[in-house]
Enzyme design. Structure first.
Site, PDB file in Angstrom:
ATOM      1  N   CYS A  13       0.870  -1.182   0.000  1.00  0.00           N
ATOM      2  CA  CYS A  13       0.000   0.000   0.000  1.00  0.00           C
ATOM      3  C   CYS A  13       0.904   1.228   0.000  1.00  0.00           C
ATOM      4  CB  CYS A  13      -0.982  -0.022   1.169  1.00  0.00           C
ATOM      5  SG  CYS A  13      -0.208  -0.042   2.804  1.00  0.00           S
ATOM      6  N   ASN A  16       2.305   1.397   4.338  1.00  0.00           N
ATOM      7  CA  ASN A  16       2.611   0.114   5.005  1.00  0.00           C
ATOM      8  C   ASN A  16       2.304   0.155   6.503  1.00  0.00           C
ATOM      9  OD1 ASN A  16       5.489  -2.089   5.550  1.00  0.00           O
ATOM     10  ND2 ASN A  16       3.400  -2.656   5.054  1.00  0.00           N
ATOM     11  N   CYS A  18      -1.430   0.766   7.392  1.00  0.00           N
ATOM     12  CA  CYS A  18      -2.871   0.484   7.535  1.00  0.00           C
ATOM     13  C   CYS A  18      -3.296  -0.769   6.769  1.00  0.00           C
ATOM     14  CB  CYS A  18      -3.707   1.678   7.062  1.00  0.00           C
ATOM     15  SG  CYS A  18      -3.454   3.178   8.040  1.00  0.00           S
ATOM     16  N   ARG A  19      -3.292  -0.694   5.437  1.00  0.00           N
ATOM     17  CA  ARG A  19      -3.892  -1.769   4.639  1.00  0.00           C
ATOM     18  C   ARG A  19      -2.997  -2.984   4.430  1.00  0.00           C
ATOM     19  NH1 ARG A  19      -5.155   2.087  -0.244  1.00  0.00           N
ATOM     20  NH2 ARG A  19      -3.244   2.969   0.646  1.00  0.00           N
ATOM     21  N   SER A  20      -1.753  -2.768   3.974  1.00  0.00           N
ATOM     22  CA  SER A  20      -0.939  -3.943   3.629  1.00  0.00           C
ATOM     23  C   SER A  20      -0.509  -4.776   4.841  1.00  0.00           C
ATOM     24  CB  SER A  20       0.246  -3.575   2.728  1.00  0.00           C
ATOM     25  OG  SER A  20       1.092  -2.623   3.325  1.00  0.00           O
ATOM     26  N   ASP A 129      -7.978   3.791   0.975  1.00  0.00           N
ATOM     27  CA  ASP A 129      -7.085   4.222   2.036  1.00  0.00           C
ATOM     28  C   ASP A 129      -7.915   4.702   3.238  1.00  0.00           C
ATOM     29  OD1 ASP A 129      -5.250   5.434   3.651  1.00  0.00           O
ATOM     30  OD2 ASP A 129      -4.289   6.586   2.061  1.00  0.00           O
TER      31      ASP A 129
END
Ligand code: 4NP
Length: 172
Positions: A13, A16, A18-20, A129
């Site tokens: 993301c 690195n 939050c999402r990934s 995001d």
């Protein structure tokens, strides 16, 4: 005996945090449930390095923990040149991440870069995001990642000819 090479997947993301990291942790948990962990290597990274060395965002840690998954030990890092040869699959959370990765990658690695949700189920969608939003955003992101991880892990296991028990097929 299992001589099959592991499939390596890098989740990417922007930050690195939050999402990934959530994608890495959730995908790992799904593999664990399906007894497929031994066939995969996972990692995550960001196209930006602002948060390098940081633990995941507390909101990602919390949503993962609420589903029994501990991602608190992960550390953010920036995508680097080696990643494009180290990983079989580079799965980006949104289309701007895909564009940035395509820009950074050597030509030979470009075909390994995919939009995560599209690669999982064929529908072209971003994992949005959630950084500037509230907790609902993190719950929605968790759900998208969880559903995609269920589908993708089954598809990859089938393609790699590893059964649900996690053992390599005797026909290979
Ligand atoms: P991520 O979220 O890409 O899912 O880790 C973000 C985290 C930090 C920032 C942007 C997105 N930031 O601008 O610092």
């Amino acid at each position: 005996m299992d001589a099959k090479p592991k499939k390596s997947i890098l989740f990417v993301c922007l930050g690195n945090i939050c999402r990934s990291p959530l994608a890495e942790g959730v995908f790992a948990a799904v593999l664990e449930e399906k007894r497929l962990s031994e066939h995969f290597e996972l990692d995550s990274a960001g196209t930006g390095g602002w948060h390098a060395g940081s633990a995941p965002d507390p909101r990602s840690v919390a949503i993962a923990a609420s589903h029994g998954i501990d991602i608190s030990g992960q550390k953010a890092r920036k995508v680097n040149a080696d990643d494009f040869s180290r990983f079989d699959l580079i799965l980006a959370m949104d289309r701007s991440n895909v564009e940035e990765l395509q820009r950074l990658a050597p030509a030979a690695a470009r075909e390994r870069i995919h939009l995560f949700l599209e690669f999982a189920d064929g529908n072209v969608r971003d994992v949005p995001d959630p950084y500037y939003g509230g907790p609902d955003g993190f719950a929605a992101v968790y759900r998208m990642i969880r559903d995609a991880s269920d589908v993708l892990s089954s598809r990859l296991a089938e393609r790699m000819s590893v059964s649900r028990s996690g053992h390599a097929s005797s026909t290979m």
